[in-house]
Write a protein that holds these residues in place. Structure first.
Motif, PDB file in Angstrom:
ATOM      1  N   ILE A 101       0.898  -1.110   0.017  1.00  0.00           N
ATOM      2  CA  ILE A 101       0.040  -0.081  -0.163  1.00  0.00           C
ATOM      3  C   ILE A 101       0.758   1.407   0.085  1.00  0.00           C
ATOM      4  CG2 ILE A 101      -1.945  -1.233   1.213  1.00  0.00           C
ATOM      5  CD1 ILE A 101      -0.928   0.243   3.624  1.00  0.00           C
ATOM      6  N   GLY A 102       0.225   2.266  -0.472  1.00  0.00           N
ATOM      7  CA  GLY A 102       0.897   3.544  -0.378  1.00  0.00           C
ATOM      8  C   GLY A 102       0.195   4.653  -1.287  1.00  0.00           C
ATOM      9  N   PRO A 103       0.546   5.929  -1.072  1.00  0.00           N
ATOM     10  CA  PRO A 103      -0.103   7.030  -1.762  1.00  0.00           C
ATOM     11  C   PRO A 103       0.103   6.954  -3.326  1.00  0.00           C
ATOM     12  CG  PRO A 103       1.080   7.999  -0.051  1.00  0.00           C
ATOM     13  CD  PRO A 103       1.241   6.425  -0.230  1.00  0.00           C
ATOM     14  N   ASN A 104      -0.567   7.506  -4.033  1.00  0.00           N
ATOM     15  CA  ASN A 104      -0.259   7.645  -5.467  1.00  0.00           C
ATOM     16  C   ASN A 104       1.196   7.925  -5.836  1.00  0.00           C
ATOM     17  OD1 ASN A 104      -3.576   8.495  -5.577  1.00  0.00           O
ATOM     18  ND2 ASN A 104      -2.933   6.678  -6.749  1.00  0.00           N
ATOM     19  N   GLY A 105       1.697   7.207  -6.465  1.00  0.00           N
ATOM     20  CA  GLY A 105       3.048   7.595  -7.148  1.00  0.00           C
ATOM     21  C   GLY A 105       4.040   7.110  -6.010  1.00  0.00           C
ATOM     22  N   ALA A 106       3.777   6.276  -5.028  1.00  0.00           N
ATOM     23  CA  ALA A 106       4.688   5.747  -4.177  1.00  0.00           C
ATOM     24  C   ALA A 106       5.786   4.952  -4.529  1.00  0.00           C
ATOM     25  CB  ALA A 106       4.110   5.182  -2.859  1.00  0.00           C
ATOM     26  N   GLY A 107       5.707   4.342  -5.850  1.00  0.00           N
ATOM     27  CA  GLY A 107       6.647   3.421  -6.588  1.00  0.00           C
ATOM     28  C   GLY A 107       6.067   1.997  -6.378  1.00  0.00           C
ATOM     29  N   LYS A 108       4.683   1.860  -6.382  1.00  0.00           N
ATOM     30  CA  LYS A 108       4.307   0.343  -5.784  1.00  0.00           C
ATOM     31  C   LYS A 108       4.366  -0.489  -7.408  1.00  0.00           C
ATOM     32  CE  LYS A 108       0.456   1.880  -4.620  1.00  0.00           C
ATOM     33  NZ  LYS A 108       0.235   3.409  -4.763  1.00  0.00           N
ATOM     34  N   THR A 109       3.638   0.195  -8.531  1.00  0.00           N
ATOM     35  CA  THR A 109       3.801  -0.438  -9.702  1.00  0.00           C
ATOM     36  C   THR A 109       5.201  -0.414 -10.332  1.00  0.00           C
ATOM     37  OG1 THR A 109       1.488   0.279 -10.118  1.00  0.00           O
ATOM     38  CG2 THR A 109       2.884  -0.125 -12.433  1.00  0.00           C
ATOM     39  N   THR A 110       6.038   0.629 -10.232  1.00  0.00           N
ATOM     40  CA  THR A 110       7.292   0.289 -10.333  1.00  0.00           C
ATOM     41  C   THR A 110       8.301  -0.733  -9.837  1.00  0.00           C
ATOM     42  OG1 THR A 110       7.403   2.734 -10.621  1.00  0.00           O
ATOM     43  CG2 THR A 110       9.659   1.538 -10.522  1.00  0.00           C
ATOM     44  N   LEU A 111       7.681  -0.957  -8.388  1.00  0.00           N
ATOM     45  CA  LEU A 111       8.494  -2.206  -8.037  1.00  0.00           C
ATOM     46  C   LEU A 111       7.812  -3.604  -8.446  1.00  0.00           C
ATOM     47  CD1 LEU A 111      10.018  -2.871  -5.471  1.00  0.00           C
ATOM     48  CD2 LEU A 111       7.952  -3.114  -4.142  1.00  0.00           C
ATOM     49  N   PHE A 112       6.775  -3.697  -8.990  1.00  0.00           N
ATOM     50  CA  PHE A 112       6.402  -4.911  -9.800  1.00  0.00           C
ATOM     51  C   PHE A 112       7.129  -4.861 -10.886  1.00  0.00           C
ATOM     52  CE2 PHE A 112       1.665  -6.060  -8.226  1.00  0.00           C
ATOM     53  CZ  PHE A 112       2.217  -6.396  -7.077  1.00  0.00           C
ATOM     54  N   ASN A 113       7.265  -3.678 -11.798  1.00  0.00           N
ATOM     55  CA  ASN A 113       7.949  -3.855 -13.034  1.00  0.00           C
ATOM     56  C   ASN A 113       9.557  -4.024 -12.673  1.00  0.00           C
ATOM     57  OD1 ASN A 113       5.789  -3.084 -14.693  1.00  0.00           O
ATOM     58  ND2 ASN A 113       6.185  -1.066 -14.337  1.00  0.00           N
ATOM     59  N   LEU A 114      10.266  -3.822 -11.793  1.00  0.00           N
ATOM     60  CA  LEU A 114      11.568  -4.098 -11.264  1.00  0.00           C
ATOM     61  C   LEU A 114      11.435  -5.746 -11.269  1.00  0.00           C
ATOM     62  CD1 LEU A 114      12.446  -1.112  -9.161  1.00  0.00           C
ATOM     63  CD2 LEU A 114      13.349  -1.474 -11.549  1.00  0.00           C
ATOM     64  N   ILE A 115      10.503  -5.878 -10.370  1.00  0.00           N
ATOM     65  CA  ILE A 115      10.713  -7.700 -10.031  1.00  0.00           C
ATOM     66  C   ILE A 115      10.450  -8.559 -11.321  1.00  0.00           C
ATOM     67  CG2 ILE A 115       9.400  -9.324  -9.108  1.00  0.00           C
ATOM     68  CD1 ILE A 115       8.580  -7.552  -6.813  1.00  0.00           C
ATOM     69  N   THR A 116       9.397  -8.136 -12.214  1.00  0.00           N
ATOM     70  CA  THR A 116       9.302  -8.777 -13.427  1.00  0.00           C
ATOM     71  C   THR A 116      10.040  -8.646 -14.867  1.00  0.00           C
ATOM     72  OG1 THR A 116       7.465  -7.200 -13.995  1.00  0.00           O
ATOM     73  CG2 THR A 116       6.877  -9.185 -12.609  1.00  0.00           C
TER      74      THR A 116
ATOM     75  N   HIS B  30      10.431  -5.873 -16.549  1.00  0.00           N
ATOM     76  CA  HIS B  30       9.651  -4.853 -17.206  1.00  0.00           C
ATOM     77  C   HIS B  30      10.654  -3.533 -17.353  1.00  0.00           C
ATOM     78  CE1 HIS B  30       6.256  -7.605 -17.306  1.00  0.00           C
ATOM     79  NE2 HIS B  30       5.985  -7.422 -18.628  1.00  0.00           N
ATOM     80  N   LEU B  31      11.397  -3.358 -16.028  1.00  0.00           N
ATOM     81  CA  LEU B  31      12.322  -2.448 -15.936  1.00  0.00           C
ATOM     82  C   LEU B  31      13.479  -2.780 -15.319  1.00  0.00           C
ATOM     83  CD1 LEU B  31       9.952   0.341 -14.117  1.00  0.00           C
ATOM     84  CD2 LEU B  31      10.976   0.584 -16.313  1.00  0.00           C
ATOM     85  N   THR B  32      14.521  -2.263 -15.451  1.00  0.00           N
ATOM     86  CA  THR B  32      15.840  -2.457 -15.058  1.00  0.00           C
ATOM     87  C   THR B  32      16.332  -1.872 -13.772  1.00  0.00           C
ATOM     88  OG1 THR B  32      16.548  -3.025 -17.174  1.00  0.00           O
ATOM     89  CG2 THR B  32      18.274  -2.852 -15.630  1.00  0.00           C
ATOM     90  N   PRO B  33      16.412  -2.146 -12.468  1.00  0.00           N
ATOM     91  CA  PRO B  33      16.578  -1.536 -11.401  1.00  0.00           C
ATOM     92  C   PRO B  33      18.357  -0.602 -11.653  1.00  0.00           C
ATOM     93  CG  PRO B  33      16.801  -3.669 -10.994  1.00  0.00           C
ATOM     94  CD  PRO B  33      16.598  -3.753 -12.376  1.00  0.00           C
ATOM     95  N   THR B  34      18.017   0.426 -10.918  1.00  0.00           N
ATOM     96  CA  THR B  34      19.439   1.349 -11.048  1.00  0.00           C
ATOM     97  C   THR B  34      20.363   0.749  -9.917  1.00  0.00           C
ATOM     98  OG1 THR B  34      17.921   3.096 -11.028  1.00  0.00           O
ATOM     99  CG2 THR B  34      19.980   3.601 -11.056  1.00  0.00           C
TER     100      THR B  34
ATOM    101  N   LEU C 266      17.814 -10.954 -11.910  1.00  0.00           N
ATOM    102  CA  LEU C 266      18.186  -9.700 -12.478  1.00  0.00           C
ATOM    103  C   LEU C 266      18.707  -9.961 -13.991  1.00  0.00           C
ATOM    104  CD1 LEU C 266      17.866  -7.299 -10.731  1.00  0.00           C
ATOM    105  CD2 LEU C 266      20.212  -7.001 -10.446  1.00  0.00           C
ATOM    106  N   GLY C 267      18.246  -8.967 -14.865  1.00  0.00           N
ATOM    107  CA  GLY C 267      18.935  -9.221 -16.147  1.00  0.00           C
ATOM    108  C   GLY C 267      18.027  -9.938 -17.201  1.00  0.00           C
ATOM    109  N   ARG C 268      16.908 -10.801 -16.390  1.00  0.00           N
ATOM    110  CA  ARG C 268      16.341 -11.568 -17.381  1.00  0.00           C
ATOM    111  C   ARG C 268      15.191 -11.045 -17.969  1.00  0.00           C
ATOM    112  NH1 ARG C 268      16.086 -17.428 -13.881  1.00  0.00           N
ATOM    113  NH2 ARG C 268      18.357 -16.961 -13.319  1.00  0.00           N
ATOM    114  N   GLN C 269      14.711 -11.553 -19.129  1.00  0.00           N
ATOM    115  CA  GLN C 269      13.631 -10.981 -19.990  1.00  0.00           C
ATOM    116  C   GLN C 269      12.302 -11.050 -19.192  1.00  0.00           C
ATOM    117  OE1 GLN C 269      13.851  -8.685 -22.444  1.00  0.00           O
ATOM    118  NE2 GLN C 269      15.986  -9.055 -21.915  1.00  0.00           N
ATOM    119  N   PRO C 270      11.433 -10.199 -19.330  1.00  0.00           N
ATOM    120  CA  PRO C 270       9.933 -10.493 -18.687  1.00  0.00           C
ATOM    121  C   PRO C 270       9.483 -11.958 -18.893  1.00  0.00           C
ATOM    122  CG  PRO C 270       9.871  -8.314 -19.627  1.00  0.00           C
ATOM    123  CD  PRO C 270      11.183  -8.936 -20.003  1.00  0.00           C
ATOM    124  N   TRP C 271       9.549 -12.429 -20.336  1.00  0.00           N
ATOM    125  CA  TRP C 271       9.078 -13.612 -20.553  1.00  0.00           C
ATOM    126  C   TRP C 271       9.675 -14.685 -19.818  1.00  0.00           C
ATOM    127  CZ3 TRP C 271      11.913 -17.471 -22.885  1.00  0.00           C
ATOM    128  CH2 TRP C 271      13.113 -17.017 -23.602  1.00  0.00           C
TER     129      TRP C 271
END
Ligand code: ATP
Ligand code: MG
Length: 265
Positions: free
Chosen positions: A54-69, A71-75, A87-92
């Protein structure tokens, strides 16, 4: 820390925080230009329970999912699934290993039927166009029928996804997860916009899947839903993990409530 390599070892009597860790993020960070969307987040998703983000809008929740799956590469930081970095694997590739997800915008094959959407989510060996003889075809059909029943979509099997009502499309995205045999489900606001009957059906479906061994992480805004479905709750704000604990620990914390509702303490 115990990690889970074999779900069969799961002890159903174990308390939520004693379950083995199925997926862990370690010091995860994501920067978009000048914005630190996720900042040094470490979180463990334990097997066979529901953890809610949970967390307010823009807290980074969806981004966290995208990093796990993938869809985004962590910094910075790492993502461990069953104790190994993904880390480094493709979403599929990550999806095929058993990390399934839904999206805020659902992302179905809108021109395909409900049944085709389920078939395309099935594991490689059960693909629609793959030969396998009559026995394999019958097994596939039985499996699709069970998934259609479980998600209340049987009467709509031949409808195109684009023609479904919103709640039905949400159930179809869950049906695709069941079909994929994902071990862990990352659900981005699955209960939002559901009418009461669909909501009750969704909760019953979720509970049945968790009882069957699925591990779940849900992003959710409605705090009634959060206390109804969660074993553990993690609170994100401005990319940082501010708290993780039982639903009561987190939801009853006045400091977090004031952040969540944007009030001054
Ligand atoms: N691809 C991107 N490029 C640039 N900024 C992004 C990108 N994705 C997300 N952001 C920004 O990162 C921050 C976190 O976004 P995110 O979508 O993870 O929030 P959220 O917690 O899921 O919010 P909501 O509850 O509204 O869905 C926001 O400020 C958002 O604008
Ligand atoms: Mg979001």
């Amino acid at each position: 820390m115990s990690t889970l390599s074999n779900p069969a070892t799961l002890d159903p009597a174990a308390t939520p925080d004693a379950r083995p860790v199925l997926l862990a993020v370690r010091n995860l960070g994501k920067r978009f230009g000048g914005l630190q969307a996720v900042s040094d987040v470490s979180l463990e998703l334990r097997a066979g329970i529901v953890t809610t983000l949970i967390g307010p809008n823009g807290a980074g929740k969806t981004t966290l999912f995208n990093l796990i799956t993938g869809h985004l590469t962590p910094t910075s930081g790492d993502v461990l699934y069953q104790g190994r970095s993904i880390l480094g694997r493709q979403p599929w590739q990550i999806a095929r290993e058993g990390v399934g997800r839904t999206f805020q915008d659902l992302r179905l094959f809108s021109r395909m039927t409900v049944e085709e959407n389920i078939l395309t989510a099935m594991e490689h060996s059960a693909w629609l166009w793959q030969p396998g003889g009559r026995a394999a075809a019958r097994e596939r059909a039985d499996k699709v029928a069970r998934i259609l029943d479980a998600t209340h979509l049987a009467p709509l099997a031949q409808s195109r996804a684009i023609d479904l009502a919103y709640a039905e499309r949400k159930f179809l995205s869950v049906a695709r997860l069941i079909a994929s045999h994902a071990k862990i489900w990352l659900l981005d606001e699955p209960a939002s916009g559901l009418d009461p009957r669909s909501y009750d059906r969704f909760v019953a479906l979720l509970r049945a899947q968790v009882a069957g061994g699925v591990t779940v992480c849900i992003i959710e805004h409605n705090l009634d839903v959060v206390s109804n479905v969660s074993d553990r709750v993690a609170f994100l704000d401005q990319g940082r993990l501010l708290a993780e604990g039982t639903p009561r620990d987190v939801l009853d914390d006045p400091r977090l409530a004031s952040i969540y509702f944007g009030e001054t303490a």
